[in-house]
Design a protein around this motif. Structure first.
Motif, PDB file in Angstrom:
ATOM      1  N   UNK A 154       4.790   6.372   2.132  1.00  0.00           N
ATOM      2  CA  UNK A 154       3.514   6.714   2.784  1.00  0.00           C
ATOM      3  C   UNK A 154       2.547   5.541   2.607  1.00  0.00           C
ATOM      4  N   UNK A 155       2.140   4.961   3.710  1.00  0.00           N
ATOM      5  CA  UNK A 155       1.183   3.855   3.689  1.00  0.00           C
ATOM      6  C   UNK A 155      -0.223   4.428   3.807  1.00  0.00           C
ATOM      7  N   UNK A 156      -1.018   4.142   2.807  1.00  0.00           N
ATOM      8  CA  UNK A 156      -2.379   4.694   2.761  1.00  0.00           C
ATOM      9  C   UNK A 156      -3.245   4.013   3.832  1.00  0.00           C
ATOM     10  N   UNK A 211       0.793  -1.225   0.000  1.00  0.00           N
ATOM     11  CA  UNK A 211       0.000   0.000   0.000  1.00  0.00           C
ATOM     12  C   UNK A 211       0.829   1.281   0.000  1.00  0.00           C
ATOM     13  N   UNK A 212       2.124   1.160  -0.050  1.00  0.00           N
ATOM     14  CA  UNK A 212       2.963   2.346   0.141  1.00  0.00           C
ATOM     15  C   UNK A 212       3.018   3.230  -1.087  1.00  0.00           C
ATOM     16  N   UNK A 267      -5.493   9.743   3.976  1.00  0.00           N
ATOM     17  CA  UNK A 267      -4.827   9.547   5.266  1.00  0.00           C
ATOM     18  C   UNK A 267      -3.707   8.527   5.089  1.00  0.00           C
ATOM     19  N   UNK A 268      -2.494   8.871   5.589  1.00  0.00           N
ATOM     20  CA  UNK A 268      -1.332   8.001   5.397  1.00  0.00           C
ATOM     21  C   UNK A 268      -0.522   7.911   6.684  1.00  0.00           C
ATOM     22  N   UNK A 269       0.279   6.825   6.756  1.00  0.00           N
ATOM     23  CA  UNK A 269       1.363   6.726   7.745  1.00  0.00           C
ATOM     24  C   UNK A 269       2.622   7.148   7.020  1.00  0.00           C
ATOM     25  N   UNK A 281       8.474   8.926  -8.674  1.00  0.00           N
ATOM     26  CA  UNK A 281       7.398   8.453  -7.809  1.00  0.00           C
ATOM     27  C   UNK A 281       6.919   7.106  -8.356  1.00  0.00           C
ATOM     28  N   UNK A 282       6.321   6.267  -7.512  1.00  0.00           N
ATOM     29  CA  UNK A 282       5.815   4.981  -8.002  1.00  0.00           C
ATOM     30  C   UNK A 282       4.338   5.099  -8.414  1.00  0.00           C
TER      31      UNK A 282
END
Length: 733
Positions: free
Chosen positions: A234-236, A138-139, A214-216, A154-155
């Motif tokens: 950034x993990x969604x 999910x990153x 929202x992400x980590x 960017x991926x």
């Protein structure tokens, strides 16, 4: 650029990758020369490692497409595209269809490009592996310059979730794109300088279309090409955030849905044997909430004894993992003493480390009414099966695809197969092909036309039948859609034979009736002709038989009063139920007159008078003979009287006149006269002397032409008389 992986990680795994990956791997220097290749390349392209090293990558592509390959690889190295579809070119000149991807990295301390060519023959498997890897990652990953914050790569997750394309992102900062506000970004950079990295920080991003993501958020620095960059991962967690909200809503909806559906919920803690029973679970059995506790015994004590063992078997199967869910249909004792049918479903949701069941959740559904319907349906099906099996002909049901879903016992006997060998099979599996194709075509016709068909066909079967009568009809569901066909087939071999014999007998009888010269006819109780013979139709009516049938005397007899009289006499005879005979004079179709003797007799159907049969015989000659006999008798009587008159009457002429009158009346003629012969000079003469007439014609006694007629002028008349022979001729006055 390492696409999210550090150089150290790449170096550590490179040897393993080269020994295990079946794709064609090339290490290319910045001049496009091959530095190294894996064994798959050497094996498939036919070049040795020594030959490959220093060879231009373009030479490994077809000559006619090398210019195209050069342009594509330049775009790939510039980050403008991610793959090349041009095939590889082997030493022997054959083509290998591949898709080639290029990534930037380092090899033994020098910048290189890693080219990975995937064999398209295995592309589906590779795509599946890639899709799975992508879906579980999910990153959102980005590489940016540490001084300006501009993105250099960017991926796909980054682009798709933030709803940008690559050209819109590369060379821009998160602040310029509005992904992370400037103030927030400055705080993040400050934290990064202080701690050297950022770990698992919750952050809200803004997508291109203004929605929140929202992400980590995690950031670390990496070095590549002698430069330091920021690697942002950034993990969604938008889905998790939304899931938390939805979970709360779902729990509320689930609780409401259970309450509205009437299903009862149970939640069993296997460690304590305590069970939560919902209000609906209890009310289903007619109990109030406080009347049932939370012990397992509350459930066990209400199970019907005959269902207990079955329930335990199904529970054990589920506990041991043999079934995905526990499900049974069993009876439970209600508060009023009756048993209700319950659909009981459950699932283990928690086990310990050894696999022992810790918690099970399930529902109860009241299916009592459904069971009643099923029992009625089963009873009806049993009755239908009994009826079908006792029918003396074939009966069946088929689905829309022609598979037999129900048959009767006679069907099994006829085709020589058992029920198990027939159900689910088509006509092609049961009957000879030439017959089966015809049956299937009939089924298609019935379903397409939505109409019934009835046909007779000659088909030998194992039961000995030859001729069959088949009836087929479409079967509809409640919405009127055709869902199959039903049919019956009767063996009509014997009935066909009898029908054929009946037709022959009728034909023989008709021929026999037509050969009879008498007039034969038959009518129903309303006087409508049902049929007649040839003589009646053509001689009496003057029409063909088919033109007479279904008509009455009113259609043929010109005098309608006489026609009604005939019909009234027919009704009287039918009411009396007795035979009737009468004589009548009729005018035939050719205008001639015929004397008939008609006999009429009623015929019966089911013990009730259904009509009459009439036979009229020509008695014209008999009537003439009877009249002639009467005339002869009268003549003899009158001759006797005349003779007597001659003997007793002294007046000769008066006696003669009386005798002439008696003869005229006896014979029914218009005139009786007498000539007297005499001779003069040897010549014979005859003269008119006496006469009797009926009064129709004037007397000729005084006619001079009838006096002294020489014999030679009346020779044709006189000669037979002279020989005592009678003369019959026309006489003109």
């Amino acid at each position: 650029m390492t696409d999210g992986f550090s150089i150290n990680e790449m170096k550590a795994s490179f040897d393993t990758l080269f020994n295990t990956i079946e794709d064609y791997l090339f290490i290319i220097n910045e001049n496009g020369k091959v530095v190294h290749a894996n064994k798959a390349v050497i094996k498939k392209l036919g070049y040795s490692q020594e030959v490959l090293e220093g060879m231009s990558l373009l030479l490994l592509h077809p000559p006619e497409r090398r210019d195209e390959a050069a342009e594509i690889f330049a775009s790939m190295m510039a980050g403008e595209r991610d793959h090349c579809p041009i095939p590889l070119y082997t030493k022997e000149g054959s083509y290998i269809a591949v898709e080639t991807s290029v990534v930037r990295g380092q090899w033994q301390g020098i910048p290189v490009f890693f080219a990975i060519s995937k064999d398209i023959s295995q592309i589906s498997q590779a795509n599946a592996r890639f899709s799975k890897a992508f879906s579980i990652n999910p990153a959102l990953t980005a590489i940016s310059k540490i001084d300006s914050g501009k993105y250099i790569d960017v991926n796909e997750a980054f682009l798709s979730r933030l709803e940008y394309n690559r050209d819109e992102v590369i060379g821009k900062t998160s602040g310029e794109l509005g992904i992370i506000p400037f103030a927030e970004r400055d705080l993040l950079i400050k934290e990064l300088y202080q701690q050297g990295c950022i770990r698992d920080k919750e952050l809200t991003l803004i997508t291109k279309n203004g929605s929140e993501l929202h992400v980590i958020f995690s950031v670390d620095s990496i070095e590549t090409d002698d430069q330091t960059y920021l690697l942002t991962v950034m993990v969604d967690i938008t889905g998790r955030k939304r899931a938390e909200e939805l979970l709360k809503e779902s729990e509320e909806r689930w609780s409401s849905a259970l309450e509205c559906s009437g299903d009862g919920l149970w939640d069993w803690d296997a460690t304590t044997n305590r069970v939560f029973f919902s209000k609906e679970w209890k009310s289903m059995l007619g109990c109030k909430e406080h009347e049932i506790g939370d012990s397992l015994q509350e459930w066990e004590s209400r199970i019907h004894p005959e269902d207990w063992e079955y329930i335990q078997v199904e529970l054990q199967k589920h506990f041991e993992g043999e079934t995905p869910v526990y499900q049974t249909e069993h009876r439970m004792l209600a508060r009023d003493g009756s048993y209700k049918w319950i659909l009981d479903r459950g699932k283990v949701i928690k086990r310990d480390e050894e696999g022992q069941v810790l918690r099970v959740i399930g529902t109860h559904t009241d299916i009592t009414e459904i069971k009643k319907v099923q029992e009625n349906l089963s009873r009806t099906r049993g009755q239908l099966k009994a009826i079908l099996d006792n029918l003396p002909f074939l009966a069946w049901f088929k689905d829309k695809e022609g598979h037999h879903i129900e048959i009767n016992r006679f069907f099994e006997i006829s085709c020589g197969l058992t029920r198990d060998e027939i159900i689910g099979k088509t006509d092609l599996d049961i009957w000879p092909r030439e017959f089966a194709l015809g049956y299937m075509e009939d089924d298609r016709e019935v379903m397409a036309s939505r109409k019934q068909i009835n046909k007779e066909e000659r088909v030998p079967d194992k039961a000995g039948g030859i001729w069959f009568s088949t009836f087929k009809t479409p079967v509809f569901d409640q919405e009127g859609n055709v869902i199959g066909t039903a049919g019956i087939t009767r063996d009509i071999t014997e009935s066909s034979r009898l029908e054929h014999e009946l037709i022959e007998q009728r034909s023989f009888l008709k021929s026999l009736i037509d050969a009879i010269p008498d007039l034969i006819f038959y009518k129903d109780i309303n006087g409508v002709y049902l049929g007649c013979n040839h003589a009646f139709a053509h001689k009496y009516i003057g029409l063909a038989e088919e033109e007479i049938v279904d008509r009455t005397d009113l259609d043929f007899v010109k005098d309608k009063e006489i026609a009604r009289f005939f019909m009234q006499k027919d009704r009287e005879m039918l009411l009396s139920g007795k035979n009737q005979m009468n004589e009548e004079t009729v005018t035939l179709a050719d205008g001639s007159i015929m004397e008939l003797e008609t006999v009429k007799t009623p015929f019966y159907k089911g013990g009730t008078v259904a009509g009459l049969i009439g036979v009229s015989r020509d008695i014209t000659k008999r009537k003439i003979a009877q009249n002639q006999l009467l005339i002869k008798e009268k003549i003899l009587s009158n001759i006797a009287a005349a003779t007597n008159e001659l003997l007793i009457n002294s007046d000769y002429y008066e006696a003669i006149n009386i005798c002439l009158a008696l003869l005229g009346e006896a014979t029914g003629v218009d005139r009786v006269y007498m000539f007297k012969n005499h001779y003069e000079d040897n010549k014979g003469y005859t003269s008119y002397r006496m006469e009797w007439n009926s009064g129709i014609f004037p007397a000729q006694i005084n006619n001079p032409k009838l006096q002294n007629i020489p014999f030679d002028k009346a020779q044709n008349f006189m000669e037979p008389l002279m020989q005592n022979e009678a003369v019959k001729a026309q006489v003109r006055d």
